[in-house]
Every structure is written in structure tokens, then in C-alpha cells.
Design a protein around this motif. Structure first.
Motif, PDB file in Angstrom:
ATOM      1  N   SER A 135       0.835  -1.191   0.000  1.00 36.10           N
ATOM      2  CA  SER A 135       0.000   0.000   0.000  1.00 36.10           C
ATOM      3  C   SER A 135       0.867   1.238   0.000  1.00 36.10           C
ATOM      4  O   SER A 135       2.077   1.173   0.199  1.00 36.10           O
ATOM      5  N   ASN A 185      -2.894  -2.722  -2.787  1.00 37.75           N
ATOM      6  CA  ASN A 185      -3.814  -1.595  -2.672  1.00 37.75           C
ATOM      7  C   ASN A 185      -3.020  -0.305  -2.811  1.00 37.75           C
ATOM      8  O   ASN A 185      -2.622   0.304  -1.831  1.00 37.75           O
ATOM      9  N   PHE A 195      -6.107  -3.616  -6.300  1.00 36.41           N
ATOM     10  CA  PHE A 195      -6.911  -2.444  -5.994  1.00 36.41           C
ATOM     11  C   PHE A 195      -6.024  -1.222  -6.129  1.00 36.41           C
ATOM     12  O   PHE A 195      -4.810  -1.298  -5.956  1.00 36.41           O
ATOM     13  N   LEU A 231     -11.846  -3.136   1.424  1.00 34.40           N
ATOM     14  CA  LEU A 231     -11.388  -2.354   0.271  1.00 34.40           C
ATOM     15  C   LEU A 231     -12.532  -2.149  -0.713  1.00 34.40           C
ATOM     16  O   LEU A 231     -12.703  -1.065  -1.273  1.00 34.40           O
TER      17      LEU A 231
END
Lengths: 248, 468
Positions: free
Chosen positions: B236, B267, B295, B459
């Protein structure tokens, strides 16, 4: 007894086609009403309009629930006020189990956190009553359910959500004799003196165990006749021709 | 550099979107020159062969052109990207010794908690370097090696590293593989000895904190014959208004009769260019399983590839991609069948919303030698509105007559009737859509360990809640 639902002079469109033409209907708390009428008369449209389906546009008139004007409310707000619709063809939702779905619905309704094990027990008992195999609880919502299981799933949802007004849209259609009996038992179990039913049906069998207060004949988007349960017998014997004939 | 291409959509505050002031002990200038590559190499105390490797890779990088078959990446300006940022700490083996800002970051992401509860070992990378590595004693005693790449490169396993490093993904593979070869830093090295079954997963978490930076971690996993490992990778980054670049590289060596499960939830923030390369080779009777959630990011190119080299080897790929406003996610899977009786099963889901674009791009190759092989590809797309896009580009190259290959693609929109149905049970429109999308993603969630399935659902909820 006090008023639960009042539909006042409602005109409604579906796909720009006029379906309801000034429909009036009043249901008091505790009452059971039956709507009959030929195909295309607007019966399902009436249910959809009361539930708040955005595909139907109310151009005139109002819907009141417990005295409050709910015409502009969305379906979820109406559901939380206590309106329920048993769909004629319930949607399939892959990936969401029936149990998880019901748990979310119950929590939404009560606004309270839920005791998982107590709920599971309650659910199992209700499913037993409806002759539903407990394995359906862990199956995805309506996915691959037979016609009969889908209708039972609707009645199960009604029993879990305990609405004030339950509208049953041809819940008996496509069911065999045994399934109609089971579903009818479920409806009987649900009914008490505080809640109300609005039943659309072509079939008298599902009504056998219920005390009917009023029967309405819907035709051309309006209610053209209202009477007691004896009207069911008349329609079953003579069809709609006589009643409609008088209207035309 | 603020051209219109660099504008990225703002997302709601999420648990991923916090950042600390950059507190680096060393960082290179932006851009890419031989000097910078030499500096990185020196800073990292590379062995000589690695410096040579980096310089060779740089040459390859300079000689290659940017790929033009995918979504545009001209918002990415290499001259602005800082390729190496060393956090202000050395690698720690004790959580307490990690500096507070970095520790807080990983605490917020739930990494130490996950380690306590359900992992056999954890590595945590912050910007360019691994800041924390720890592995449970029982696992260590089984002979499992789990360490950062730098230690592996100079330690007692250096021969294994040298033998495998960028052999599966050579720098000549594509321009960003060459870039990776030149400036790679951080990542994990895992070695599972023959016959060892690692019961609980190992995890690496990559966090890119600095703005305008690149992250180029290298993950090298060797699972010897008959061994088993589940490896989890999480990524992330907070959002910035300038482009960041992630060009990691994952090389997985699955021995005869071995099995590796590789689960990822990426993500990225929506300014990220995620040009990641992952590849596995599988020996006789071996099994490779991928679970991949993509994502975030501005643009992604991600096609984990498996080479089914040994007879009877198998591969399963389960993936999900979610593209929201301003995002172009070009993801898919590649498989090459070389051994006889090999099988691959690829199942992907994509969700696009608010004009987001998802492309499934995949390639199945069955060589002449791979008699009696089977491959099936299923792509399922869900579009949440009429401005979003979804495409499927499956390529197939079948070179023998005894193999069996199938492809199925379904593209659908979220149905108004289903939304109304759920709303009639008291669910808000957003919750109803969210439930339908989570249900659509359920086959992927089912493949993930519980905590990651929960994270993935969160998410999805975050993405569903994003408003303009």
C-alpha cells in the motif's frame, strides 16, 4: 381499528405507459386484503408502487403509511417502516448466503447488533416450519433455488423481518399442492392481529386458512369492486367477465 | 510536471491514506543515470557481480522502448522518480527497535497484529529497504530461511541467490524489468528445504511512503521438492499528487512435487504506476496457486506468469481487479505448458466503476511437447455504470492436438432489479450495491486467509463509497 396503508388516487407509469389510473385502497391494522383481477390489470404495479420501485413513476396521488406520506421515500426507508413485498420472481444474488443476507436485513431493521447463535437457532426453526432443508441457509441467495424454494425463501424473509404490512405477489404461482400448503402455513404463522396482508392471487387455495376481510377487483388500473370473501367464490365460478362487463 | 495526465482522483480518507514526513537517511537524486545506479550499489554494499548486473541492466533499459500495447503510461516521467530512499533505520529483528513513525505506519496497517495472530514470519519494507524481519523459531528450526534480499545476497545463501536472481525474469524481458535490474532494492528471500511443510503463512508487506518515489523490491522464493509454502504479499501507499512508480519483481521456483500458494492484496494509491512482474516455474508434479487482488493505482500492468515445466504440474490463478474513476487496470495471467499432462485454470473477476477501465489480458501457450494438457480460462466482469469499461483480450497458442483449452467470458452490469430487491429488505442503495459486488467477489475472498478476505471486503466497501 387504525389505518395502516392508504393509497389515494394514485396514477402511475411504467415505461411511459399508464398502468394505474386513480387507484384508491385502504388497509387497517390487522386486516387481510385480497386483490384479484385479469392479467395486465395493474396488480403487480400496485405492489411495486407501494414498495417504492423506481421503475414505476407516480404522476398523481399519494401513498400513506401509518398516516405518513411515503410517496417520495425510497424502498429501503419504506421497508424499515415495516412494508414487505414477496416477489413473484425473486432475484438471485450470487456470493451472498441466505443466512448472511437475513442477518444483515434483521440488523438493518432493528438497528441492533445480533446474537449469531440465537439467530441461527431461530432461523433453523423457521426453516423447519417451511420444510426447507437447513443447507439452504448456507446457499447463495435464491441461486439455483427451484421455483418453490424461491417462494419459501420469500416467506422465510417475511417471517424473519416481521413487517407490519406484507404484500404477497402471486406467491402461490408455480407451486405444487404440497408447497402451497407449506407456504400457506407460513403465512398463517406470520399473521396476527397487529399486522396486515395484501395478497395478489389467482388461486383460492393459498387463502383457505386465512380470515379475509376484503376482496378487491382491480381492472384497468383502478379498483372497480370491493366486497367480502364471498367475492372469491364468485370470481372462481364465473370469472371476471360479469364484474368487468358492468364496468365497461 | 503537472500535466493533465498526472491528475489523479481523490479518494475518501481511508485507513491506508496517512503518511509521515519523509525521514530518509539517504536518498538518490531523481532520474536514472549510471552515477545513480553506482551510488545505489555502493550504498547497499553489493557484491561485485551485482554492480555489474545493475550496470548491464541499465544499458538494456536505455536500449529498450516503452511498451505501447497497453494503457498509456506517459504520465510517468522517469527523470522525476527517486529510485532509492533509505529509511532512517537499519533492519531490525525486534519490533520495539523500529522507529516510531515507521512502527506506527505498520501498526495502523495491522501488520504486527497479524504476525502475532496468524503468521509464521513477517517482513516489512518501508520505501526502499526492509526495516523489520522476523520469523518464528519453529519455522526456522525446520530449516526455512526467510530474510531480506540484502542479507541473502551477502550471507551464507548468496550462492542460491546468485543462481536464481533474475533468471526467470531477465532484464531483457521488458523495459521495466531492466529498470528493476538496475535499481532494485529490498524485498524478501525465502528458501524452503525439500519435504518441509510450512503450516502457517509467511508475509511481506511493502509500504511506499515517500512522494515521487519508486519501489523496486525483489521477491525470490525457492520451494524445494516436496515442500509446501503459503506466502502472502501486501502493498500500500498513501496518496500524493505526483506520480509514484512500483516496478517490483517476483521470482518463484517450485520444485518437483512442491506446492506454493502466493496470495497478494495490492492496494496502491491512485497516483501509482504499478508495472510489476511476477513469474513462477513449476517442476514435475508441482503445484502453483496464485490469488491476486489488484486495488488502487493509476495504471497497472500485471500478468503473473507460470511456466509449467515438469510433467503433471498444475497451476491455478484466482484474481480480482477493481478500477474506479481515472484508473486503468490492465491485468491478467500468462501460462506456458511445457510438461506433459499439465493443467492450468485461470479465473478472474473485474469490477469497474465511475469510468474505471479493467482489461483482462492473458496468454495461454501449450507447446508441442505438452501432450494431454488442459487449460481453462474464465473471465467475469461487472460494470457498475454505463461510463465504465471492461475488455477481455485472451490470446491462445496451442501447438499439439491432444490438449484441451477452453475460454469463457461474461460481462454484465449491476442489475436495477437486484438492487431494488435488496432495498426492499431495508438495505440502502449503497449497501445493496456493495453487497452485490462483495457477492461477485466472494469466489476470490474464499481463496484468501480470513483476515485478508475481510481486508478485501473492506477495500471493496471503501471503493464503493468513493464519491466525487
Amino acid at each position: 381499528m387504525s389505518e395502516l396503508l392508504r393509497v389515494e388516487n394514485v396514477h402511475a407509469l411504467a415505461d411511459d405507459k399508464q398502468i394505474l389510473n386513480g387507484l384508491n385502497l385502504e388497509i387497517k391494522k390487522g386486516e387481510t386484503h385480497v386483490i384479484m383481477g385479469p392479467n395486465g390489470a395493474g396488480k403487480s404495479t400496485l405492489d411495486s408502487v407501494i414498495m417504492g420501485n423506481p421503475q414505476y413513476k407516480v404522476t398523481e396521488g399519494k401513498v400513506f403509511f401509518e398516516g405518513e406520506d411515503i410517496t417520495a421515500l425510497k424502498a429501503d426507508a419504506r421497508a424499515r417502516k415495516g412494508i414487505f413485498l414477496s416477489f413473484q420472481t425473486p432475484e438471485e444474488v450470487p456470493g451472498v448466503t441466505l443466512e448472511d443476507f437475513l442477518r444483515v436485513c434483521r440488523r438493518n431493521m432493528t438497528g441492533q447488533p445480533l446474537k449469531v447463535f440465537a439467530f441461527r437457532k431461530e432461523l433453523k426453526a423457521l426453516m423447519d416450519d417451511l420444510d426447507m432443508d437447513p443447507s439452504y441457509a448456507s446457499r447463495y441467495l435464491n441461486v439455483g433455488f427451484s421455483g418453490g424454494e424461491k417462494k419459501k425463501s420469500e416467506i422465510l424473509q417475511m417471517l424473519v423481518l416481521q413487517p407490519k404490512l406484507a404484500m404477497l405477489d402471486e406467491t402461490d404461482s408455480g407451486l405444487d399442492v404440497d408447497a402451497v400448503r407449506v407456504v400457506s402455513k407460513g403465512i398463517k404463522k406470520f399473521k396476527n392481529e397487529d399486522n396486515s396482508l395484501l395478497i395478489i392471487t389467482h388461486n383460492a387455495r393459498i387463502l383457505e386458512n386465512l380470515d379475509i376481510d376484503k376482496v378487491h377487483i382491480l381492472y384497468n388500473g383502478r379498483i372497480i369492486k370491493t366486497a367480502g370473501p364471498e367475492l372469491i367464490e364468485e370470481v372462481n365460478t364465473n370469472g371476471f367477465a360479469n364484474i368487468i362487463g358492468k364496468e365497461d | 510536471m503537472a500535466s493533465s495526465k498526472d491528475k489523479v482522483s481523490e479518494v475518501n480518507q481511508s485507513i491506508y491514506d496517512f503518511r509521515y514526513a519523509e525521514n530518509a537517511s539517504y536518498k538518490t537524486d531523481s532520474g536514472l543515470t549510471e552515477d545513480i545506479v553506482r551510488q545505489i550499489s555502493k550504498e547497499k554494499h553489493d557484491p561485485d557481480w551485482m554492480l555489474d548486473f545493475r550496470l548491464k541492466s541499465l544499458e538494456i533499459y536505455n536500449s529498450m522502448t516503452i511498451p505501447e500495447w497497453g494503457p498509456p503510461i506517459d504520465g510517468l516521467h522517469m527523470e522525476d522518480i527517486v529510485t532509492y530512499i533509505k529509511p532512517n533505520t537499519d533492519m531490525k529483528g525486534k519490533w520495539d527497535e523500529v522507529p516510531d513513525d515507521i512502527k506506527d505506519t505498520f501498526e495502523k496497517l495491522g501488520i504486527p497484529q497479524a504476525e502475532r495472530e496468524s503468521l509464521a514470519g513477517v517482513g516489512a519494507q518501508y520505501d526502499s529497504e526492509v526495516v523489520y524481519h522476523n520469523v518464528k523459531k519453529e519455522v526456522e528450526e525446520q530449516g526455512v530461511i526467510y530474510t531480506d534480499m540484502e542479507s541473502a545476497l551477502t550471507g551464507e545463501y548468496s550462492d542460491i541467490v546468485k543462481e536464481h536472481f533474475m533468471k526467470l525474469v531477465p532484464p531483457t524481458d521488458h523495459k521495466f524489468a531492466a529498470l528493476h535490474g538496475a535499481v532494485w532494492s529490498g524485498g524478501s528471500f525465502v528458501y524452503v528445504p525439500a519435504g518441509v511443510h510450512v503450516d502457517i503463512p509467511l508475509q511481506s508487506y511493502f509500504r511506499l511512503n515517500a512522494a515521487g518515489a519508486g519501489q523496486f523490491e525483489h521477491t525470490l522464493i525457492v520451494v524445494e521438492p516436496g515442500a509446501y509454502l503459503h506466502f502472502i504479499e501486501g502493498c500500500s501507499a498513501p496518496k500524493y499528487n505526483v506520480a509514484n512508480l512500483h516496478a517490483g519483481c517476483v521470482e518463484l521456483f517450485v520444485g518437483d512435487g512442491a506446492r506454493l500458494r502466493y496470495s497478494t492484496i495490492e492496494n496502491w494509491s491512485k497516483n501509482m504506476y504499478n508495472l510489476n512482474t511476477k513469474r513462477a516455474t513449476v517442476g514435475k508434479d508441482g503445484i502453483m496457486e496464485w490469488v491476486s487482488g489488484s486495488f488502487g493505482s493509476h495504471t497497472s500492468y500485471l500478468y503473473p506468469m507460470t511456466i509449467l515445466k515438469g510433467d503433471n504440474s498444475k497451476m491455478e490463478f484466482t484474481g480480482i481487479t477493481f478500477a474506479g474513476k481515472g484508473q486503468q487496470l490492465d491485468t491478467g495471467d500468462k501460462v506456458v505448458h511445457i510438461g506433459k499432462n499439465t493443467s492450468s485454470h485461470i479465473s478472474t473477476k473485474s469490477i469497474s466503476k465511475d469510468g474505471g477501465e479493467c482489461v483482462y489480458r492473458g496468454e495461454v501457450t501449450i507447446t508441442e511437447n505438452a501432450a494431454n494438457s488442459r487449460s481453462s480460462v474464465n473471465c467475469d466482469s461487472l460494470m457498475l455504470d454505463s461510463i465504465s469499461r471492461s475488455d477481455t483480450i485472451p490470446a491462445m497458442d496451442i501447438r499439439n492436438a491432444t490438449s484441451d483449452v477452453g475460454h469463457e467470458a461474461k460481462i454484465g452490469r449491476i442489475s436495477d432489479e437486484a438492487v431494488f430487491y435488496l432495498m426492499s429488505r431495508g438495505m440502502s442503495e449503497e449497501d445493496a450495491k456493495s453487497m452485490i459486488v462483495s457477492g461477485f467477489a466472494e469466489p476470490v475472498a474464499k481463496e484468501l486467509p480470513l483476515e485478508y478476505a475481510v481486508e478485501m471486503n473492506n477495500l471493496i466497501k471503501l471503493e464503493m463509497d468513493t464519491r466525487d
